[in-house]
Write an enzyme that holds these catalytic residues in place. Structure first.
Site, PDB file in Angstrom:
ATOM      1  N   ASP A 178     -32.821  36.995  34.983  1.00  0.00           N
ATOM      2  CA  ASP A 178     -31.592  37.548  35.563  1.00  0.00           C
ATOM      3  C   ASP A 178     -31.965  38.788  36.375  1.00  0.00           C
ATOM      4  OD1 ASP A 178     -28.801  38.281  35.985  1.00  0.00           O
ATOM      5  OD2 ASP A 178     -28.334  37.032  34.263  1.00  0.00           O
ATOM      6  N   HIS A 186     -33.555  37.974  39.524  1.00  0.00           N
ATOM      7  CA  HIS A 186     -32.529  38.079  40.557  1.00  0.00           C
ATOM      8  C   HIS A 186     -32.623  39.381  41.359  1.00  0.00           C
ATOM      9  CE1 HIS A 186     -29.796  35.100  38.119  1.00  0.00           C
ATOM     10  NE2 HIS A 186     -30.960  34.582  38.478  1.00  0.00           N
TER      11      HIS A 186
END
Length: 516
Positions: free
Chosen positions: A340, A363
């Site tokens: 993430d 991310h």
């Protein structure tokens, strides 16, 4: 004659070898230092990282790769006066020696071969040792510095990774928290199973939580009642360090971490800080967290450095560091590989400094999402410098909800950033919708302004290397693009940029061609 030598930081992986004469071992944060005296000084150090330091008396011998003992031959007038030992903001350890003999052969030297690290802690040690005289160095240290260690093994902790040690850890913490000097909770080498636990203050003095071993999280669903695994709260002047490891055991429970399609309990975050001020977190590794690795809320003046946070690229919700409602947070010299956000900067964050961070997979570094809730606060002053991303879905991202509450994001600077095979190197998106359907007919009420991109270079895995998709009702203002060099990685021609409702200026080289 007085000598003074900056030794740099000393790592935790150090063992001081005991001798039949008087000696003392002092451990602080990531440092360990041993001193023995018998008509001279003997210092002996072992470390898995190689040579540490040696030579305190006489002409220095040649240092060996793993250990070195420097010994002054006995002398009738031999004596050593250790005037001061300090670890402070200058990054390093300073040792001042006053030698009571004639140094015709030249002054002694003390050498340190380890790179530096900040531990904001001061210790003043006074020792007078003469031939045939025994001095209790530890007793003097405790008197002068108020230092005391609380080893969890003395409170019933069991090594092996099977037995829950939360109660033993809490007993050690509670005693340390009542100590009026400099308290040190020590977790030695080994594997310790630990159920969710809260270490709460306020405490009566400075306190350090020193992890030398591995803390292993439980995988029993009955222990997931808390949103945090290890939680520090309501503390001042905290240090969490030691070179140890947090094992979240995420792979065994990640299937429970997808709450998008059905109601479920979120899994515990590995390391959380709530209302903690003036703290340092350093030299730790966290891997396979069940949820995020580290979370901050309501914290001020915290430093994070020399961390390694890792989880597979497809692991759900394993953010590296999440920051909310916090002021003056500094993150540096760390590697974050997750599934993430590498670092997520959320509502109410101000003066966030990110320096020399490597991200990937994951991310990327993200501001937001913002505007989804009515009680959020502005984000102001985010500085990301001298960092890089590789193989991430985003590089530098600002995201806000389309149907959002009024909010401001301002004073953002990205500088000297390297992208390698990043899908969206530069992206502002003000229509964030992680779980469709969302109302895309409304526009965001989050105002983004004063954002600077300076010296951003590397490669994009998608054709649109720059995307500035801003709100129609609250356009992005004062966007500065200076020296952007992003090429398309692979076939498809050259990289391009796309803008909506973005106002700003460009300087220097612009690749792809600017759209503002």
């Amino acid at each position: 004659m007085t000598i003074e030598q900056d030794l740099g930081w000393l790592p935790s992986e150090m063992v001081v070898v005991g001798k039949p004469w008087q000696h003392v071992e002092i451990t602080d944060g990531c440092t360990s230092f041993g001193l023995a005296a018998f008509g001279g000084v003997v210092v002996e150090a072992l470390a898995k990282e190689g040579v540490q330091f040696a030579e305190a008396g006489g002409r220095p011998d040649r240092l060996s790769p793993a250990k070195k003992t420097a010994e002054r031959k006995q002398d009738q007038d031999a004596r050593v006066w250790v005037l001061a030992w300090t670890i402070g903001p200058r990054i390093g350890l300073t040792l001042k020696l006053n030698q009571g003999w004639d140094w015709a052969d030249g002054p002694p030297r003390m050498l340190g071969l380890i790179s530096g690290f900040r531990v904001y802690l001061f210790l003043f040690l006074l020792v007078w040792a003469t031939e045939g005289q025994n001095v209790n160095l530890f007793h003097q240290t405790e008197q002068l510095g108020g230092r005391k260690f609380f080893n969890v093994m003395d409170y019933g902790a069991v090594e092996g990774g099977v037995t829950d040690n939360s109660q033993a850890f809490l007993k050690a913490w509670n005693d340390a928290c009542q100590w009026r000097g400099m308290a040190r909770v020590l977790i030695p080498r080994g594997i310790f199973m630990l159920f969710p636990v809260v270490f709460s203050g306020p405490c009566k003095g400075r306190i350090a939580f020193l992890i030398l071993g591995t803390l292993r999280a439980s995988t029993e669903p009955s222990t997931f009642n808390s949103e945090n695994w290890i939680n520090f709260r309501y503390l001042e002047q905290l240090t969490v360090a030691g070179g140890g490891t947090l094992d979240g055991q995420g792979p065994l429970v990640w299937p429970r971490n997808n709450c998008n399609n059905h109601p479920c309990r979120t899994l515990p975050i590995s390391l959380s800080f709530d209302f903690v001020n003036n703290a340092t977190v350093a030299y730790l590794r966290s891997y396979n967290s069940k949820n995020a690795h580290i979370r901050l809320f309501g914290c001020n003046k915290m430093d994070f450095t020399k961390l390694r946070l890792s989880a597979p690229g497809d692991s759900p919700n394993t953010d590296g560091i999440k920051i909310g409602s916090s002021y003056r947070i500094r993150i540096s010299r760390s590697v974050i590989t997750t599934g993430d956000d590498c670092i997520a900067i959320l509502s109410g964050s101000r003066e966030i400094h990110i320096h020399k961070i490597f991200c990937g997979p994951g991310h990327g570094i993200s501001i937001g999402s913002l505007g989804g809730y009515g009680n959020e606060h502005d984000v102001e002053g985010v500085y990301v410098k001298d960092s890089g991303s590789k193989g991430t879905t985003n590089g530098l991202r600002i995201k806000t909800w389309a149907d959002s509450h009024p909010l401001k994001v301002s004073k953002i600077i990205y500088e000297n950033i390297v992208m390698t095979d990043v899908m969206n190197p530069i992206i502002i998106g003000q229509n964030y919708c992680p779980s469709p359907p969302c109302n895309q007919q409304v526009t965001s009420n989050v105002q983004i302004s004063n954002v600077t991109y300076n010296n951003i270079r590397g490669s994009s895995s998608s054709k649109e290397a720059v995307i500035l998709k801003c709100s129609k009702t609250s356009p992005c203002k004062n966007i500065v693009m200076n020296n952007i060099k992003l090429s398309l990685d692979g076939p498809g021609g050259i990289a391009s940029s796309y803008c909506e409702n973005a106002v700003g200026v460009t300087y220097g080289t612009q690749n792809p061609r600017p759209c503002i």
